[in-house]
Design a protein around this motif. Structure first.
Motif, PDB file in Angstrom:
ATOM      1  N   THR A  98       0.640  -1.084   0.037  1.00  0.00           N
ATOM      2  CA  THR A  98      -0.201  -0.295  -0.053  1.00  0.00           C
ATOM      3  C   THR A  98       0.714   1.202  -0.033  1.00  0.00           C
ATOM      4  OG1 THR A  98      -0.099  -0.248   2.350  1.00  0.00           O
ATOM      5  CG2 THR A  98      -2.027  -0.898   1.092  1.00  0.00           C
ATOM      6  N   GLY A  99       2.318   1.186   0.558  1.00  0.00           N
ATOM      7  CA  GLY A  99       2.965   2.304   0.340  1.00  0.00           C
ATOM      8  C   GLY A  99       3.204   2.874  -0.929  1.00  0.00           C
ATOM      9  N   LYS A 100       3.057   2.103  -2.036  1.00  0.00           N
ATOM     10  CA  LYS A 100       3.141   2.645  -3.438  1.00  0.00           C
ATOM     11  C   LYS A 100       1.975   3.249  -3.877  1.00  0.00           C
ATOM     12  CE  LYS A 100       6.604  -1.122  -4.492  1.00  0.00           C
ATOM     13  NZ  LYS A 100       6.812  -2.208  -5.399  1.00  0.00           N
ATOM     14  N   VAL A 101       0.799   3.410  -3.268  1.00  0.00           N
ATOM     15  CA  VAL A 101      -0.343   4.029  -3.777  1.00  0.00           C
ATOM     16  C   VAL A 101       0.041   5.451  -3.871  1.00  0.00           C
ATOM     17  CG1 VAL A 101      -2.600   4.593  -3.056  1.00  0.00           C
ATOM     18  CG2 VAL A 101      -1.815   2.140  -2.693  1.00  0.00           C
ATOM     19  N   ILE A 102      -0.600   6.032  -5.128  1.00  0.00           N
ATOM     20  CA  ILE A 102      -0.437   7.363  -5.227  1.00  0.00           C
ATOM     21  C   ILE A 102      -1.705   8.145  -4.941  1.00  0.00           C
ATOM     22  CG2 ILE A 102      -0.196   9.182  -7.065  1.00  0.00           C
ATOM     23  CD1 ILE A 102       1.600   7.114  -8.597  1.00  0.00           C
ATOM     24  N   LEU A 103      -1.564   9.298  -4.294  1.00  0.00           N
ATOM     25  CA  LEU A 103      -2.733   9.874  -3.713  1.00  0.00           C
ATOM     26  C   LEU A 103      -2.975  11.022  -4.379  1.00  0.00           C
ATOM     27  CD1 LEU A 103      -2.274   9.294   0.115  1.00  0.00           C
ATOM     28  CD2 LEU A 103      -3.874   8.358  -1.214  1.00  0.00           C
ATOM     29  N   GLY A 104      -4.288  11.437  -4.508  1.00  0.00           N
ATOM     30  CA  GLY A 104      -4.440  12.974  -5.017  1.00  0.00           C
ATOM     31  C   GLY A 104      -5.028  13.061  -6.521  1.00  0.00           C
ATOM     32  N   GLY A 105      -4.861  11.910  -7.271  1.00  0.00           N
ATOM     33  CA  GLY A 105      -5.329  11.942  -8.655  1.00  0.00           C
ATOM     34  C   GLY A 105      -4.299  12.554  -9.783  1.00  0.00           C
ATOM     35  N   MET A 355      -5.085  19.785   9.870  1.00  0.00           N
ATOM     36  CA  MET A 355      -3.987  19.349   9.187  1.00  0.00           C
ATOM     37  C   MET A 355      -4.039  18.432   8.081  1.00  0.00           C
ATOM     38  SD  MET A 355      -1.586  21.358  10.297  1.00  0.00           S
ATOM     39  CE  MET A 355      -0.548  20.834   9.014  1.00  0.00           C
ATOM     40  N   ALA A 356      -4.908  17.520   8.316  1.00  0.00           N
ATOM     41  CA  ALA A 356      -5.243  16.496   7.265  1.00  0.00           C
ATOM     42  C   ALA A 356      -5.594  16.936   5.913  1.00  0.00           C
ATOM     43  CB  ALA A 356      -6.072  15.599   7.671  1.00  0.00           C
ATOM     44  N   ILE A 357      -6.406  18.150   6.037  1.00  0.00           N
ATOM     45  CA  ILE A 357      -7.063  18.772   4.871  1.00  0.00           C
ATOM     46  C   ILE A 357      -6.007  19.879   4.246  1.00  0.00           C
ATOM     47  CG2 ILE A 357      -8.382  20.944   4.284  1.00  0.00           C
ATOM     48  CD1 ILE A 357     -10.524  19.707   6.497  1.00  0.00           C
ATOM     49  N   PHE A 358      -4.979  20.338   5.050  1.00  0.00           N
ATOM     50  CA  PHE A 358      -4.058  21.024   4.760  1.00  0.00           C
ATOM     51  C   PHE A 358      -2.910  20.154   4.013  1.00  0.00           C
ATOM     52  CE2 PHE A 358       0.264  23.542   5.016  1.00  0.00           C
ATOM     53  CZ  PHE A 358      -0.206  24.572   4.384  1.00  0.00           C
ATOM     54  N   ILE A 359      -2.458  19.023   4.441  1.00  0.00           N
ATOM     55  CA  ILE A 359      -1.611  18.102   3.814  1.00  0.00           C
ATOM     56  C   ILE A 359      -2.321  17.817   2.502  1.00  0.00           C
ATOM     57  CG2 ILE A 359      -0.450  15.910   3.968  1.00  0.00           C
ATOM     58  CD1 ILE A 359      -0.161  16.693   7.100  1.00  0.00           C
ATOM     59  N   ALA A 360      -3.582  17.252   2.767  1.00  0.00           N
ATOM     60  CA  ALA A 360      -4.166  16.758   1.211  1.00  0.00           C
ATOM     61  C   ALA A 360      -4.104  17.736   0.181  1.00  0.00           C
ATOM     62  CB  ALA A 360      -5.538  16.551   1.604  1.00  0.00           C
ATOM     63  N   ARG A 361      -3.967  19.109   0.512  1.00  0.00           N
ATOM     64  CA  ARG A 361      -4.294  20.079  -0.444  1.00  0.00           C
ATOM     65  C   ARG A 361      -2.690  20.428  -1.005  1.00  0.00           C
ATOM     66  NH1 ARG A 361      -4.327  22.650  -3.941  1.00  0.00           N
ATOM     67  NH2 ARG A 361      -5.327  24.910  -4.462  1.00  0.00           N
ATOM     68  N   ILE A 362      -1.625  19.952  -0.287  1.00  0.00           N
ATOM     69  CA  ILE A 362      -0.224  20.297  -0.708  1.00  0.00           C
ATOM     70  C   ILE A 362       0.447  19.112  -1.261  1.00  0.00           C
ATOM     71  CG2 ILE A 362       0.174  22.440   0.640  1.00  0.00           C
ATOM     72  CD1 ILE A 362       1.828  20.647   2.514  1.00  0.00           C
ATOM     73  N   SER A 363      -0.323  17.663  -1.175  1.00  0.00           N
ATOM     74  CA  SER A 363       0.598  16.545  -1.244  1.00  0.00           C
ATOM     75  C   SER A 363       0.141  16.029  -2.446  1.00  0.00           C
ATOM     76  CB  SER A 363       0.327  15.673   0.124  1.00  0.00           C
ATOM     77  OG  SER A 363       0.854  16.423   1.043  1.00  0.00           O
ATOM     78  N   ARG A 364      -0.732  16.514  -3.364  1.00  0.00           N
ATOM     79  CA  ARG A 364      -1.488  15.544  -4.451  1.00  0.00           C
ATOM     80  C   ARG A 364      -0.029  15.157  -5.308  1.00  0.00           C
ATOM     81  NH1 ARG A 364      -5.916  18.597  -7.863  1.00  0.00           N
ATOM     82  NH2 ARG A 364      -6.230  16.633  -8.674  1.00  0.00           N
ATOM     83  N   GLY A 365      -0.216  13.700  -5.590  1.00  0.00           N
ATOM     84  CA  GLY A 365       1.033  13.135  -6.559  1.00  0.00           C
ATOM     85  C   GLY A 365       1.801  12.407  -5.730  1.00  0.00           C
ATOM     86  N   ARG A 366       1.850  12.258  -4.246  1.00  0.00           N
ATOM     87  CA  ARG A 366       2.730  11.862  -3.449  1.00  0.00           C
ATOM     88  C   ARG A 366       2.362  10.422  -3.279  1.00  0.00           C
ATOM     89  NH1 ARG A 366       7.421  14.660  -3.051  1.00  0.00           N
ATOM     90  NH2 ARG A 366       6.858  16.664  -3.613  1.00  0.00           N
ATOM     91  N   THR A 367       3.066   9.463  -2.924  1.00  0.00           N
ATOM     92  CA  THR A 367       2.615   8.290  -2.387  1.00  0.00           C
ATOM     93  C   THR A 367       2.510   8.349  -0.748  1.00  0.00           C
ATOM     94  OG1 THR A 367       4.740   7.430  -1.817  1.00  0.00           O
ATOM     95  CG2 THR A 367       4.125   6.954  -4.058  1.00  0.00           C
ATOM     96  N   ILE A 368       1.659   7.178  -0.367  1.00  0.00           N
ATOM     97  CA  ILE A 368       1.246   6.860   1.109  1.00  0.00           C
ATOM     98  C   ILE A 368       2.676   6.885   1.789  1.00  0.00           C
ATOM     99  CG2 ILE A 368       0.479   5.146   2.552  1.00  0.00           C
ATOM    100  CD1 ILE A 368      -1.709   4.655   0.944  1.00  0.00           C
TER     101      ILE A 368
END
Length: 529
Positions: A98-105, A355-368
């Protein structure tokens, strides 16, 4: 990979087009968040808190102290387990497939690695990491934590003091503010099109009820109140602490006028930064502040007690890892816990959903794996090293000359401890001024990111209206000013109140313990991992 990239871009374009359609149809009051009950609940509650503080400080103090005692007694053990499980489950997700999953579309990160890490460090470490870095190790050295007890050997006492400080500002503190919760928010927002709001965290449990009506508004309001309280406090402390330092260094009167000027300057800075958005003010301030922090670290390493710093860091981290579970689960002295471990856990929990919302906003394209290793492992080790640079230097000076730091710290004087350390380094005036600038910018970066995030939640826009950003920025600063104008009682009441706000927020964070692994496994399957 190209197929995955195409699917991600298509999904992102769909969400973006839906967002644009709703954008144009929104009225001015909707864009300002005036139609959102969460705005009135949170704003009304903060106004009521300030009104009681102004008209009957004793009543407020009684209410807050009763609530504080109840919160730490009933919820303290639960918070300790919640933080420990959040950290351990996050490590499991990062280590597995699951660490390789890319988040944020997005197939590639929006923000480059250095700037991304700089924003995370500056937002989460905040000003607390400067004053507490000097003060907490000396506090534990003077009054040893109950788990370790008094030591005959001062070197061992110093290691134990650092080890306890590492526990409070290390793995568990960082993990709760954006590891599992970020996975849940990023999947539900970017892949499912749900709003970028705290209520989204409870969607897997409550379904549509979490998104609509007063249930969703109350969930958001609780998180806004918690993060506003957690941000107003440091803004107030900034005024009090910088005012004290200016008096000590330049004989500038340490009074409300000086505090007013400092806080007005901070309000102007973080509001302008929040208005300029993620890609300008926040990134620029964070980048320069990280560079300044690194320069000060190198300076203290070279001209301070170098050998002691390295030895204390290695031994302190070793001691913290060796006693990790005993410290995380310690319940022996509830009075001590309520003013140390459980107090810090309450403070950090309050930041969790926003902070989860803030990190979600700046972390698109990052893996878990990237998100969890950066937030839960890399950042804590760097924070511990920072604490050793500042607080470890203080301990070395105290051992060499007993009373040189502890006397300045008497009466829990956080800025006194910091100045006692900087004044014993070469170029003491310049070093002290640079540390004050660093603290100010740390708190400004926290202020701007939280102003931005609250505005996102209230307005429902990823780029909120400038008016609503300005309102929340100014409101938090003015609240801090009103509370410090009442004397130390106003800010100390807010400090205890921060812990009370963690009660509902901790319940909002709980489902992430099982929802994040479920989402991660589902996404791993969808991405063919």
């Amino acid at each position: 990979m190209s197929d995955l990239s195409n699917r991600m871009h298509a999904s992102t374009n769909k969400i973006a087009s839906e967002h644009t359609r709703t954008d144009t149809s929104k009225s001015t009051s909707e864009k300002l968040g005036l139609d959102n009950p969460a705005f009135w609940y949170s704003g009304g509650f903060i106004a009521l808190f300030v009104a009681i503080a102004v008209f009957d400080a004793d009543l407020l103090s009684t209410l807050v102290n009763t609530g504080f005692a109840w919160s730490v007694k009933i919820f303290g053990p639960y918070w300790q387990m919640l933080l420990l499980l959040t950290f351990l489950i996050g490590l499991g997700l990062a280590a597995g497939r699951t660490g390789k999953v890319i988040l944020g579309g997005l197939a590639e990160p929006e923000i480059d690695g250095f700037r991304w890490m700089a924003i995370i460090f500056c937002t989460l470490l905040a000003g607390g990491g400067v004053f507490w870095a000097a003060a907490e190790p000396i506090a534990h050295f003077v009054s040893p934590p109950p788990l370790y007890g008094p030591q005959e050997n001062p070197q061992q006492g110093a290691v134990n003091a650092l080890s306890q400080s590492f526990m409070h500002w290390g793995f568990l503190a960082w993990a709760i503010v954006g590891s599992l919760t970020s996975i849940v928010v990023m999947h539900l927002h970017y892949d499912k099109g749900l709003p970028l709001k705290p209520r989204t965290l409870l969607y897997p449990v409550l379904g549509e009820r979490a998104l609509k009506g007063h249930t969703g508004a109350i969930i958001d309001a609780c998180c806004i109140i918690a993060v506003a309280a957690g941000t107003i406090g440091p803004i107030g402390f900034l005024g009090l602490q910088v005012s004290y330092a200016l008096n000590a260094l330049f004989d500038i009167p340490d009074g409300f006028t000086t505090q007013l000027i400092i806080i007005l300057f901070a309000i102007a800075l973080y509001t302008l930064s929040a208005l300029s958005g993620l890609n300008r003010g926040m990134q620029m301030l964070s980048r320069y502040n990280v560079i300044l922090a690194m320069a000060l670290m190198v300076y203290v390493l070279i001209f301070g007690p170098t050998n002691f710093i390295f030895n204390a860091y290695i031994q302190g981290v070793g001691s913290m890892l060796d006693n990790f579970i005993p410290m995380a689960t310690y319940r022996g002295d509830e009075g001590w816990l309520s003013w140390w471990t459980v107090f810090f856990w309450g403070w950090f929990l309050g930041y969790g959903p926003m902070m989860a919302i803030f990190i979600a906003r700046i972390s698109r394209g990052r893996t878990i794996r990237q998100i969890i290793t950066t937030i839960s492992i890399v950042a804590p080790f760097v924070t511990c090293f920072w604490f050793t640079i500042v607080g470890g230097s203080g301990l070395a000076f105290e051992i060499a000359d007993p009373g040189s730091v502890s006397k300045a710290f008497e009466g829990f004087n956080l800025p006194g401890a910091l100045l006692a350390v900087t004044q014993q380094l070469p170029l003491p005036m310049l070093t002290s001024i640079l540390f004050l600038i660093l603290t100010t910018i740390f708190i400004v970066t926290t202020g701007d990111s939280m102003t931005y995030t609250i505005s996102v939640v209230v307005s429902g826009e990823t780029e909120p209206n400038p008016v609503i950003r300005t309102f929340w920025g100014v409101m938090m600063g003015v609240t801090a000013l009103i509370l410090i104008s009442l004397g130390s009682g106003g800010i100390s009441a807010l400090q205890s109140f921060i812990v009370i706000t963690a009660v509902p927020v901790s319940l909002i964070l709980l489902p992430s313990l099982w929802n994040a692994p479920q989402i991660a496994m589902k996404m791993a399957k969808a991405q063919g991992l």
